[in-house]
Design a protein around this motif. Structure first.
Motif, mmCIF file in Angstrom:
data_model
loop_
_atom_site.group_PDB
_atom_site.id
_atom_site.type_symbol
_atom_site.label_atom_id
_atom_site.label_comp_id
_atom_site.label_asym_id
_atom_site.label_seq_id
_atom_site.Cartn_x
_atom_site.Cartn_y
_atom_site.Cartn_z
ATOM 1 N N ARG A 101 -3.241 -6.934 47.224
ATOM 2 C CA ARG A 101 -2.241 -6.053 46.625
ATOM 3 C C ARG A 101 -2.792 -5.529 45.315
ATOM 4 O O ARG A 101 -3.344 -6.293 44.514
ATOM 5 N N ASP A 103 -1.613 -3.323 41.905
ATOM 6 C CA ASP A 103 -0.557 -2.697 41.115
ATOM 7 C C ASP A 103 -1.187 -1.762 40.096
ATOM 8 O O ASP A 103 -2.219 -2.090 39.492
ATOM 9 N N LEU A 126 2.492 1.500 49.128
ATOM 10 C CA LEU A 126 3.870 1.032 49.231
ATOM 11 C C LEU A 126 4.810 1.842 48.350
ATOM 12 O O LEU A 126 5.937 2.165 48.742
ATOM 13 N N ASP A 127 4.366 2.142 47.137
ATOM 14 C CA ASP A 127 5.179 2.894 46.183
ATOM 15 C C ASP A 127 4.278 3.763 45.326
ATOM 16 O O ASP A 127 3.133 3.407 45.041
ATOM 17 N N GLY A 128 4.818 4.891 44.878
ATOM 18 C CA GLY A 128 4.084 5.758 43.970
ATOM 19 C C GLY A 128 3.134 6.699 44.678
ATOM 20 O O GLY A 128 3.162 6.861 45.903
ATOM 21 N N THR A 129 2.251 7.292 43.891
ATOM 22 C CA THR A 129 1.270 8.247 44.392
ATOM 23 C C THR A 129 -0.084 7.945 43.767
ATOM 24 O O THR A 129 -0.176 7.685 42.567
ATOM 25 N N SER A 147 0.371 9.347 49.145
ATOM 26 C CA SER A 147 1.704 9.014 48.663
ATOM 27 C C SER A 147 2.315 7.863 49.460
ATOM 28 O O SER A 147 1.706 7.356 50.413
ATOM 29 N N ARG A 148 3.498 7.485 49.056
ATOM 30 C CA ARG A 148 4.199 6.357 49.672
ATOM 31 C C ARG A 148 4.251 6.492 51.192
ATOM 32 O O ARG A 148 4.573 7.547 51.735
ATOM 33 N N SER A 164 -3.444 6.156 39.747
ATOM 34 C CA SER A 164 -2.049 6.573 39.888
ATOM 35 C C SER A 164 -1.836 7.898 39.165
ATOM 36 O O SER A 164 -2.425 8.159 38.120
ATOM 37 N N ALA A 168 5.975 6.870 37.857
ATOM 38 C CA ALA A 168 6.403 5.515 38.193
ATOM 39 C C ALA A 168 5.190 4.660 38.541
ATOM 40 O O ALA A 168 4.149 5.181 38.967
ATOM 41 N N ALA A 170 2.657 2.435 40.670
ATOM 42 C CA ALA A 170 2.264 2.525 42.073
ATOM 43 C C ALA A 170 1.841 1.149 42.577
ATOM 44 O O ALA A 170 1.377 0.298 41.807
#
Length: 223
Positions: A101, A103, A126-129, A147-148, A164, A168, A170
């Motif tokens: 993972r 972040d 999973l999230d963000g761009t 992207s997500r 990122s 927000a 990512a």
């Protein structure tokens, strides 16, 4: 592709050629599982991987990917990687797979140029761009925005990066076809190696002077 020749008859006048495909990298497993024995690192015998030890269900469980890593304190890149490989999940030993993972802080959190010498990576956002890309041998960067819910692949051994680009944070999860893919950060490999790569070599390679190289080296602790 392999070929076998068969012949029969008193004078072997008839010949048949049989072709068959042999799958690369297929191992003949001798047991179902081989949980890594970390004590083997103490020696004296070292092998490519880990020998086996007694298995429990906990050897096949890792909860570390559920928690977001701190990308702000002590992280100059604005990113943090949590690995689920054989080093943290002993049940992966000999299975040839792992995950990680990553972040990213918003607006420019970077997983800097690096490579995985033992695995291809498939990254799922999973999230963000993210802006992602890898460099082929012809020094061409193949990159795009991901992207997500989207996926991007980094071929084995090629230098690649992620950044990122949104407001927000990512998050991405990667899968690898190795239980220990290895990570070689490009900058640290060159400027933080021990013993050090000679300064004059780096100065010529980067077309700069020795003073600049020494300044960069001072920012990297030897590996």
């Amino acid at each position: 592709m392999q070929m076998a020749w068969l012949s029969w008859g008193p004078r072997h006048s008839s010949v048949v050629a049989l072709q068959f495909q042999r799958e690369p990298f297929v191992e003949c497993l001798l047991q179902d599982i081989c949980v890594a024995d970390y004590k083997s690192l103490e020696g004296p015998l070292r092998v490519d991987g880990f020998p086996c030890t007694f298995a429990t269900a906990e050897d096949f469980f890792f909860g570390g990917l559920a928690k977001a890593a701190d990308v702000y304190s002590g992280s100059p890149m604005g990113s943090a990687v949590t690995a689920a490989d054989v080093g943290t999940l002993p049940g992966l030993n000999t299975l040839g797979v792992s995950m990680a993972r990553t972040d990213y802080a918003p607006w420019g959190g970077v997983n800097p140029p690096h490579s995985h010498p033992r695995a291809t990576e498939i990254l799922f956002v999973l999230d963000g761009t993210l802006e992602v890309g890898f460099v082929v041998a012809a020094s061409r960067l193949l990159g795009r925005t991901v992207s997500r819910g989207e996926v991007f692949v980094f071929p084995r051994g090629l230098v690649h990066l992620e950044r990122s680009v949104g407001a927000a944070p990512a998050v991405a999860v990667s899968a690898f076809d190795s239980q220990l893919p290895g990570t070689q950060a490009a900058a640290a490999a060159l400027f933080g190696a021990a013993p050090a790569v000679p300064t004059d070599v780096l100065a010529r390679a980067f077309r700069t002077d020795a003073g600049v190289v020494e300044t960069i080296k001072s920012k990297f602790a030897p590996n």
